[in-house]
Design a protein around this motif. Structure first.
Motif, PDB file in Angstrom:
ATOM      1  N   ASN A 200      17.520  -5.637  23.862  1.00 32.36           N
ATOM      2  CA  ASN A 200      16.173  -5.807  23.299  1.00 32.36           C
ATOM      3  C   ASN A 200      15.999  -7.201  22.733  1.00 32.36           C
ATOM      4  OD1 ASN A 200      15.149  -3.307  23.774  1.00 32.36           O
ATOM      5  ND2 ASN A 200      16.040  -2.439  21.910  1.00 32.36           N
ATOM      6  N   GLY A 201      14.835  -7.792  23.024  1.00 30.66           N
ATOM      7  CA  GLY A 201      14.485  -9.065  22.392  1.00 30.66           C
ATOM      8  C   GLY A 201      15.244 -10.268  22.895  1.00 30.66           C
ATOM      9  N   LYS A 204      13.544 -10.955  28.158  1.00 29.51           N
ATOM     10  CA  LYS A 204      13.381 -10.468  29.541  1.00 29.51           C
ATOM     11  C   LYS A 204      11.983 -10.785  30.058  1.00 29.51           C
ATOM     12  CE  LYS A 204      14.795  -6.244  28.505  1.00 29.51           C
ATOM     13  NZ  LYS A 204      15.230  -6.445  27.100  1.00 29.51           N
TER      14      LYS A 204
HETATM   15  N1  LIG Z   1      15.237 -18.625  25.294  1.00 32.63           N
HETATM   16  C1  LIG Z   1      14.178 -18.421  24.491  1.00 32.63           C
HETATM   17  N2  LIG Z   1      13.597 -19.455  23.873  1.00 32.63           N
HETATM   18  C2  LIG Z   1      12.570 -19.259  23.036  1.00 32.63           C
HETATM   19  N3  LIG Z   1      12.026 -18.082  22.767  1.00 32.63           N
HETATM   20  C3  LIG Z   1      12.560 -17.025  23.371  1.00 32.63           C
HETATM   21  C4  LIG Z   1      13.649 -17.137  24.273  1.00 32.63           C
HETATM   22  N4  LIG Z   1      13.960 -15.925  24.743  1.00 32.63           N
HETATM   23  C5  LIG Z   1      13.113 -15.086  24.130  1.00 32.63           C
HETATM   24  N5  LIG Z   1      12.264 -15.737  23.336  1.00 32.63           N
HETATM   25  C6  LIG Z   1      11.230 -15.141  22.497  1.00 32.63           C
HETATM   26  O1  LIG Z   1      11.775 -13.935  21.958  1.00 32.63           O
HETATM   27  C7  LIG Z   1      10.799 -12.913  21.910  1.00 32.63           C
HETATM   28  C8  LIG Z   1      11.299 -11.717  22.663  1.00 32.63           C
HETATM   29  O2  LIG Z   1      11.300 -12.025  24.036  1.00 32.63           O
HETATM   30  P1  LIG Z   1      10.828 -10.967  25.139  1.00 32.63           P
HETATM   31  O3  LIG Z   1       9.677 -10.166  24.653  1.00 32.63           O
HETATM   32  O4  LIG Z   1      10.699 -11.708  26.412  1.00 32.63           O
HETATM   33  O5  LIG Z   1      12.142 -10.079  25.097  1.00 32.63           O
HETATM   34  P2  LIG Z   1      12.428  -8.734  25.877  1.00 32.63           P
HETATM   35  O6  LIG Z   1      13.856  -8.791  26.254  1.00 32.63           O
HETATM   36  O7  LIG Z   1      11.434  -8.540  26.966  1.00 32.63           O
HETATM   37  O8  LIG Z   1      12.213  -7.692  24.718  1.00 32.63           O
HETATM   38  P3  LIG Z   1      12.142  -6.069  24.854  1.00 32.63           P
HETATM   39  O9  LIG Z   1      13.429  -5.608  25.446  1.00 32.63           O
HETATM   40  O10 LIG Z   1      12.022  -5.638  23.425  1.00 32.63           O
HETATM   41  O11 LIG Z   1      10.947  -5.781  25.691  1.00 32.63           O
HETATM   42  C9  LIG Z   1       9.541 -13.489  22.517  1.00 32.63           C
HETATM   43  O12 LIG Z   1       8.708 -13.907  21.479  1.00 32.63           O
HETATM   44  C10 LIG Z   1      10.037 -14.682  23.320  1.00 32.63           C
HETATM   45  O13 LIG Z   1       9.059 -15.682  23.387  1.00 32.63           O
END
Ligand SMILES: Nc1ncnc2c1ncn2[C@@H]1O[C@H](COP(=O)(O)OP(=O)(O)OP(=O)(O)O)[C@@H](O)[C@H]1O
Length: 475
Positions: A200-201, A204
Motif C-alpha cells: 500500500n502507498g 502503484k
Molecule cells: N516515487 C515517488 N515519488 C513521489 N511521490 C510518490 C512516489 N511514489 C508514490 N508517491 C506518492 O505516494 C502516494 C501514494 O501513491 P499511489 O497512490 O500511487 O500508491 P498506491 O501503491 O497506488 O497506493 P494503494 O495501494 O493504497 O492504492 C501518492 O500521493 C503518490 O503521488
C-alpha cells in the motif's frame, strides 16, 4: 406583352408542360392521356411510347423492396375507382433503363358531371431529399454519440481532478527504484499488459500513470477502475456499461470504463479484490477484446492496453483458489515490483523535499527543511504505509510546526501492521521460547527442575532441538 402572357396562360397544356413536377393524366380506363416533359425527363420514357397505354407495368411494376407491385394495388388506379385523392410516399418509379428513383406523388380524380372521368398524378423525384434526411440522421446520431462520450469523459475527469498528488513525479535515486524505472520505460512503449506489484502507498497508481504517459496511447485517456470499490454486479456495469432499463435505476444508457478507455489504457487497481464472477468476465474481455453492455446484446469491440495493480500475493491467491490461474497468467505478462520504502531509505530525503514543497503551497507554510535527527528517525522507521504514510506524517508535522524547520519531537510508532513480514518464523518463535525456559531453569536441561520437563519433552529431544536451532548457554 401583358396580353401575350394572358394568351399563353390560357393554354393549359403549355402550362402543365412548364411545371417542374412530373405529371401523368389518365382516362377512366387507366390509360395515359397526358405526359409532361418533366415526367419524360425523370423516367426516360417519352410520351409517344406511353400515351394510350396502361402504364403501371412500365414505371410502377415493382415496390422499392423489389417485390412485385400488381396494378390492382396501384394507388393511382385506386383514385380512378373511388374518386378519392391520395398522397403517396415511400414508393419508387422505374426508369426506362431499368433503374428506379424514390418518389412522392399526389393522385387526384378528375370529375365531369359528378362522374370520375380520369385522374392526374403529380410526382417528384425525392432522391436528394431522402439523401439529405439520411445524412442529417447520421450526423445527429454521431453528435449524440459524441455528446454521450464527452459527458462520460467529463464526469470521469471531474472525479480525477479531485485527486491530490496526481501530478507528482516519481522521486528517488536508490538502486531498487532506478531499476524499476528502467523497466517502466522499457515496457511503456509496448502494448503489453503490465502487472504492478507493491505494498500500500508505494506508488502503484503513479507508476501506472507514468507508463501510460510514456506510451503511444498517451493521446487517449487512462481510465482507472478501483476493483475494490464495487460489489460484483456494480463492477460489471461499471466496467462494461449498461443499457437503459437493464436494472432498477438504470434510467439512461451508460458507457462502461472499457468503452471510455478505447484506444487508451485501462488501469485495474486492486485487481486482487475482484470476485470470481468478475474475474471470469474480465478474462473474456482480455482474451477477445470484446464484450456486451449489461442488458444489451450488441457486441462491442475495444482496443485497450491493460495495466493491473495489487498489493496482494496473487500466486498465493491462485493456490488458495481465490484467483483464476488463467487470469493470473493473462495479467502477469510484465510484472513490475515497486520496492517498499523501508527497502530504500536513501530516497527519504529527496521524497521529503518534494512533499514539503507541495505542503508549503497546500498549507500556506514556508518550511525549508527537516532536522537531521528527524531524518535519521525517518530512515530507521519501517513505513508500513510507505510513501502515503510519509506524506501524512509530514503533513501532520507541518501543521503543528511554527518555525521553518521540521523537527519531530516524538518517536515514530507504527500502527499495528498485519503484514506477513512483521511475523517471525515458527523456528524463531520456538528458539525464543526454548531460550526463555532454559534461562528460567538456569540452563539445567534434565532432572526435576530441568527445562525438558517444563517443556514436556524428553531430555534427548530438547538437546537435539537446541543443536538444530543453534542454542547454547551464553559464556
Ligand atoms: N516515487 C515517488 N515519488 C513521489 N511521490 C510518490 C512516489 N511514489 C508514490 N508517491 C506518492 O505516494 C502516494 C501514494 O501513491 P499511489 O497512490 O500511487 O500508491 P498506491 O501503491 O497506488 O497506493 P494503494 O495501494 O493504497 O492504492 C501518492 O500521493 C503518490 O503521488
Amino acid at each position: 406583352m401583358k396580353d401575350n402572357i394572358k394568351h399563353y396562360l390560357a393554354d393549359s397544356e403549355l402550362l402543365l408542360n412548364a411545371v417542374g413536377e412530373g405529371i401523368y393524366g389518365f382516362d377512366r380506363a387507366g390509360n395515359a392521356v397526358f405526359i409532361n416533359p418533366a415526367a419524360e425527363n425523370m423516367t426516360g420514357w417519352c410520351a409517344q411510347e406511353l400515351l394510350g397505354k396502361n402504364i403501371h407495368q412500365y414505371h410502377h411494376h415493382t415496390y422499392a423492396d423489389n417485390s412485385p407491385y400488381p396494378a390492382t394495388e396501384c394507388k393511382i388506379y385506386g383514385t380512378l375507382q373511388d374518386g378519392i385523392s391520395r398522397h403517396v410516399t415511400g414508393e419508387v418509379f422505374w426508369r426506362k433503363d431499368g433503374s428506379s428513383f424514390p418518389v412522392e406523388y399526389t393522385t387526384t380524380p378528375v370529375f365531369k358531371n359528378n362522374e370520375v372521368i380520369g385522374a392526374v398524378a403529380v410526382f417528384r423525384d425525392v432522391s436528394e431529399q431522402l439523401q439529405t434526411e439520411s445524412d442529417l440522421r447520421s450526423a445527429l446520431q454521431e453528435v449524440r454519440q459524441l455528446t454521450e462520450q464527452l459527458q462520460a469523459e467529463n464526469t470521469y475527469l471531474q472525479n480525477e481532478l479531485h485527486q491530490e498528488w496526481s501530478a507528482a513525479g516519481l522521486v528517488g535515486e536508490s538502486a531498487p527504484l532506478k531499476e524499476m524505472l528502467e523497466q517502466l520505460e522499457l515496457v511503456a512503449k509496448t502494448d503489453s499488459t503490465v502487472l504492478i506489484l507493491g505494498e500500500n502507498g508505494t506508488g502503484k497508481e503513479l507508476v501506472a500513470r507514468n507508463i501510460h504517459s510514456l506510451s503511444l496511447r498517451n493521446k487517449s485517456p487512462l481510465v482507472r477502475v478501483n476493483c475494490a470499490a464495487f460489489t460484483a454486479s456494480l463492477l460489471e456495469s461499471e466496467l462494461f456499461g449498461h443499457e437503459k432499463g437493464a436494472f432498477t435505476g438504470a434510467s439512461e444508457r451508460r458507457k462502461g470504463r472499457f468503452e471510455l478507455a478505447n484506444k487508451g489504457t485501462l488501469f485495474l487497481d486492486e485487481i486482487g479484490e475482484l470476485s470470481m464472477a468478475a474475474q471470469s468476465k474480465l478474462l473474456r474481455v482480455l482474451q477477445e477484446q470484446e464484450f456486451e453492455r449489461v442488458g444489451g446484446n450488441e457486441t462491442i469491440k475495444v482496443d485497450i492496453r491493460i495495466i493491473a495493480a495489487t498489493n496482494r500475493d496473487l500466486l498465493k491467491m491462485v493456490e488458495q483458489g481465490d484467483f483464476r490461474i488463467d487470469l493470473y497468467y493473462r495479467l502477469n505478462v510484465f510484472p513490475i515490483h515497486i520496492p517498499a520504502l523501508r527497502k530504500r531509505p536513501q530516497d527519504i530525503p529527496a521524497l521529503c523535499q518534494v512533499i514539503i514543497g507541495k505542503l508549503n503551497s497546500k498549507l500556506g507554510k514556508n518550511i525549508k527543511a527537516i532536522s537531521n535527527s528527524s531524518l535519521k528517525m525517518l530512515a530507521q522507521y519501517r513505513w508500513p504505509g510507505n510513501i502515503r504514510e510519509l506524506q501524512n506524517l509530514l503533513e501532520r508535522e507541518a501543521i503543528l510546526t511554527r518555525g521553518d524547520i521540521l523537527d519531530f519531537k516524538h518517536k515514530l510508532v507504527a500502527e499495528p501492521a498485519n503484514q506477513v513480514e512483521a511475523f517471525e518464523s515458527l523456528a524463531m518463535a520456538e528458539k525464543r521460547h526454548i531460550c526463555a525456559v532454559l534461562q528460567a531453569c538456569d540452563w539445567q536441561i534434565g532432572g526435576d527442575n530441568g527445562a525438558a520437563q517444563v517443556l514436556g519433552l524428553p531430555d534427548s529431544t530438547l538437546r537435539s532441538k537446541m543443536k538444530k536451532l543453534a542454542i547454547a548457554r551464553p559464556a
